[in-house]
Design a protein around this motif. Structure first.
Motif, PDB file in Angstrom:
ATOM      1  N   LEU A  51     -13.044  -4.428   1.895  1.00 61.99           N
ATOM      2  CA  LEU A  51     -13.231  -4.247   3.461  1.00 61.99           C
ATOM      3  C   LEU A  51     -14.152  -2.901   3.119  1.00 61.99           C
ATOM      4  CD1 LEU A  51     -11.812  -5.570   5.870  1.00 61.99           C
ATOM      5  CD2 LEU A  51     -10.237  -3.628   5.822  1.00 61.99           C
ATOM      6  N   LEU A 117      -0.792 -14.755   6.569  1.00 62.82           N
ATOM      7  CA  LEU A 117       0.319 -14.273   5.581  1.00 62.82           C
ATOM      8  C   LEU A 117       1.490 -15.526   5.561  1.00 62.82           C
ATOM      9  CD1 LEU A 117       1.070 -10.587   6.088  1.00 62.82           C
ATOM     10  CD2 LEU A 117       0.196 -11.718   3.976  1.00 62.82           C
ATOM     11  N   VAL A 157     -10.218  -9.895   0.519  1.00 68.70           N
ATOM     12  CA  VAL A 157      -8.890  -9.077   0.750  1.00 68.70           C
ATOM     13  C   VAL A 157      -8.344  -9.706   2.061  1.00 68.70           C
ATOM     14  CG1 VAL A 157      -9.472  -6.938  -0.785  1.00 68.70           C
ATOM     15  CG2 VAL A 157      -9.930  -7.096   1.918  1.00 68.70           C
ATOM     16  N   TRP A 158      -6.969  -9.025   2.178  1.00 68.41           N
ATOM     17  CA  TRP A 158      -6.346  -9.331   3.443  1.00 68.41           C
ATOM     18  C   TRP A 158      -7.003  -8.597   4.544  1.00 68.41           C
ATOM     19  CZ3 TRP A 158      -3.090 -13.329   4.060  1.00 68.41           C
ATOM     20  CH2 TRP A 158      -2.473 -13.916   2.794  1.00 68.41           C
ATOM     21  N   ILE A 159      -7.222  -9.209   5.656  1.00 73.96           N
ATOM     22  CA  ILE A 159      -7.784  -8.506   6.767  1.00 73.96           C
ATOM     23  C   ILE A 159      -6.382  -8.191   7.870  1.00 73.96           C
ATOM     24  CG2 ILE A 159      -9.856  -8.450   8.555  1.00 73.96           C
ATOM     25  CD1 ILE A 159     -10.646 -10.907   6.738  1.00 73.96           C
ATOM     26  N   PRO A 160      -6.540  -7.060   8.023  1.00 74.56           N
ATOM     27  CA  PRO A 160      -5.354  -6.652   8.856  1.00 74.56           C
ATOM     28  C   PRO A 160      -5.619  -7.010  10.406  1.00 74.56           C
ATOM     29  CG  PRO A 160      -6.287  -4.896   8.222  1.00 74.56           C
ATOM     30  CD  PRO A 160      -6.963  -5.592   7.608  1.00 74.56           C
ATOM     31  N   ARG A 161      -4.530  -7.509  11.327  1.00 64.66           N
ATOM     32  CA  ARG A 161      -4.813  -7.724  12.723  1.00 64.66           C
ATOM     33  C   ARG A 161      -4.888  -6.312  13.474  1.00 64.66           C
ATOM     34  NH1 ARG A 161      -6.827  -9.121  15.429  1.00 64.66           N
ATOM     35  NH2 ARG A 161      -5.775 -10.351  16.832  1.00 64.66           N
TER      36      ARG A 161
ATOM     37  N   ASP B  49       3.345  -3.711  10.308  1.00 66.66           N
ATOM     38  CA  ASP B  49       1.992  -4.147  10.223  1.00 66.66           C
ATOM     39  C   ASP B  49       1.446  -3.282   9.023  1.00 66.66           C
ATOM     40  OD1 ASP B  49       2.101  -6.139  11.623  1.00 66.66           O
ATOM     41  OD2 ASP B  49       0.800  -5.037  13.488  1.00 66.66           O
ATOM     42  N   GLN B  52       3.005  -3.733   5.506  1.00 67.64           N
ATOM     43  CA  GLN B  52       2.322  -5.223   4.956  1.00 67.64           C
ATOM     44  C   GLN B  52       0.963  -4.577   4.462  1.00 67.64           C
ATOM     45  OE1 GLN B  52       1.728  -8.171   7.873  1.00 67.64           O
ATOM     46  NE2 GLN B  52       3.545  -9.245   7.044  1.00 67.64           N
ATOM     47  N   THR B  53       0.121  -3.982   5.412  1.00 68.12           N
ATOM     48  CA  THR B  53      -1.324  -3.866   4.659  1.00 68.12           C
ATOM     49  C   THR B  53      -1.161  -3.016   3.519  1.00 68.12           C
ATOM     50  OG1 THR B  53      -1.877  -3.847   7.184  1.00 68.12           O
ATOM     51  CG2 THR B  53      -3.563  -3.118   5.890  1.00 68.12           C
ATOM     52  N   LEU B  56      -0.337  -4.918   0.619  1.00 65.26           N
ATOM     53  CA  LEU B  56      -1.482  -5.665   0.112  1.00 65.26           C
ATOM     54  C   LEU B  56      -2.586  -5.062  -0.387  1.00 65.26           C
ATOM     55  CD1 LEU B  56      -1.517  -8.220   3.214  1.00 65.26           C
ATOM     56  CD2 LEU B  56      -0.715  -8.713   1.073  1.00 65.26           C
ATOM     57  N   ARG B  57      -2.879  -3.833   0.092  1.00 65.74           N
ATOM     58  CA  ARG B  57      -4.129  -3.131  -0.396  1.00 65.74           C
ATOM     59  C   ARG B  57      -3.853  -2.622  -1.928  1.00 65.74           C
ATOM     60  NH1 ARG B  57      -6.740  -5.060   2.231  1.00 65.74           N
ATOM     61  NH2 ARG B  57      -7.455  -4.557   4.147  1.00 65.74           N
ATOM     62  N   GLU B  60      -4.228  -5.519  -4.137  1.00 63.73           N
ATOM     63  CA  GLU B  60      -5.599  -5.823  -4.496  1.00 63.73           C
ATOM     64  C   GLU B  60      -6.078  -4.790  -5.265  1.00 63.73           C
ATOM     65  OE1 GLU B  60      -5.861  -7.696   0.224  1.00 63.73           O
ATOM     66  OE2 GLU B  60      -6.908  -5.757  -0.405  1.00 63.73           O
ATOM     67  N   GLU B  82      -3.972   3.613   7.279  1.00 63.40           N
ATOM     68  CA  GLU B  82      -3.723   2.520   8.232  1.00 63.40           C
ATOM     69  C   GLU B  82      -3.009   3.041   9.471  1.00 63.40           C
ATOM     70  OE1 GLU B  82      -4.110  -0.577   8.164  1.00 63.40           O
ATOM     71  OE2 GLU B  82      -5.410  -0.067   6.395  1.00 63.40           O
ATOM     72  N   ARG B  85      -5.487   3.967  11.872  1.00 68.45           N
ATOM     73  CA  ARG B  85      -6.232   2.740  12.429  1.00 68.45           C
ATOM     74  C   ARG B  85      -5.257   2.059  13.420  1.00 68.45           C
ATOM     75  NH1 ARG B  85      -6.737  -2.473  11.873  1.00 68.45           N
ATOM     76  NH2 ARG B  85      -4.877  -2.751  10.677  1.00 68.45           N
TER      77      ARG B  85
END
Lengths: 161, 197
Positions: A51, A117, A157-161, B49, B52-53, B56-57, B60, B82, B85
């Protein structure tokens, strides 16, 4: 730098440790469990498109200005060594384009896998110009695997919503 | 540092696909991630949320973390980003704007406050981190010494099967070992403790 911990009395240090451990007990078990479960979902091997821009991070004025002109409410850019993926989030769909960073190289046609997910996978098509459309809008974090017929796969990569 | 519970070892093992090592990382740092979400006033859904992000980061970037010992600092920055955001998404923005309009007297910069609180979060994470790396015999004793309601030295001596006269000196030794770990982590740059008490 002298560590500030050195100057604390035994009693004060023990009390601080107690507070720190108590804080960890207040974390919901589910919050921890979700984090652990993600290990199985994720592949450690792949080189992923990262991202590099997300308008959700941009200054509010900038975002509302772009929103006035278009139905797109969020812009995201992902980049790998070989390609760039631009995503526009509209009300009910995500429109995207895969762009090769090698000059003159085309990024379509082909397919794009959309993985959410919870494990749901759908496939949409990539046109000659590398454009694609994900509809309906994924309701949770998702990742894409772009599979152009004549070029290497580009997983993101995972794209957050 | 051939320590099995050290962050760098856990990161290496997780990188090689060891789920248990990953679980240990999540167990250890979930409180840090969670407490930052709380400080930013996120509700349960938004906190989930963000969590989770962040994980995941981390997954990665596991292979790319050049200095695994700096993981706590990396997690802290990623979580804050995050949270921001999420806070900046429209609905929250609107809600916040409304609130600011309604309460012009409350124009204290919330981020000054956040800055102070995050020093405490770092301290707490650092303490848990150091504690997790202590030998079992020290951890068992310290846990009993912190128990609520308090446990007497007689009871501790009985439960751990150690002479009662040794409890006091062992308490001092355990805390000295904790301080030593904390000092090591400070030097490794894990702590980044910026404020004194």
């Amino acid at each position: 730098m002298a560590s500030p911990w050195m100057s604390e009395s035994d009693d004060a240090l023990l009390a601080a440790l107690k507070r720190a451990l108590a804080e960890s007990e207040s974390v919901p078990a589910e919050f921890v469990a979700v984090g652990k479960a993600l290990f199985a979902v994720h592949s450690l091997e792949e080189e992923l498109a990262a991202l590099t821009y997300d308008s959700a991070f941009a200054a509010p004025e900038e975002v509302s200005a772009s929103r006035a002109d278009t139905a797109v409410v969020r812009l995201v850019t992902l980049s790998s060594a070989t390609a760039i993926i631009e995503l526009g989030f509209a009300e009910e769909e995500v429109v995207g384009q895969l762009i090769s960073t090698a000059p003159g190289f085309c990024c379509g046609p082909g397919d794009v896998d959309v993985k959410t997910l919870s494990g749901h996978i759908s496939t949409v098509s990539l046109d000659e110009a590398g454009r694609f459309r994900v509809r309906p809008m994924p309701q949770e974090a998702f990742r894409l695997v772009c599979r152009p017929l004549n070029a290497a796969e580009v997983p993101t990569v995972w794209i957050p919503r | 540092m051939g320590d099995e519970s050290a962050v760098s070892t856990l990161v290496l093992r997780a990188r090689n696909g060891d789920q248990q090592a990953w679980d240990a990382i999540v167990d250890r740092y979930a409180p840090l991630v969670w407490s930052i979400c709380r400080r930013y006033g996120l509700d349960r859904l938004d906190s989930d949320d963000v969590g989770q992000t962040v994980w995941l980061r981390l997954l990665e970037n596991l292979g790319r973390l050049r200095e695994p010992a700096a993981l706590p600092g990396w997690l802290e920055r990623t979580t804050k980003n995050e949270c921001l955001r999420v806070v900046q998404t429209t609905r929250r923005l609107e809600r916040t704007e409304e609130r600011i309009k309604r309460e012009p007297s409350e124009q204290v910069d919330p981020f000054d406050e956040l800055l102070e609180q995050s020093a405490a979060e770092r301290d707490n994470a650092l303490l848990r981190e150091a504690f997790a790396q202590l030998p079992d015999r020290y951890r068992q004793l310290l846990l009993l010494l912190m128990a609520d309601p308090p446990v007497s030295y007689e009871e501790i001596s009985r439960r751990l099967d150690r002479p009662i006269g040794s409890i006091g000196p062992q308490r001092a030794r355990s805390l000295a070992a904790l301080r030593k770990k904390l000092a090591e982590m400070d030097m490794a740059g894990v702590g980044m403790r910026t404020t004194g008490r």
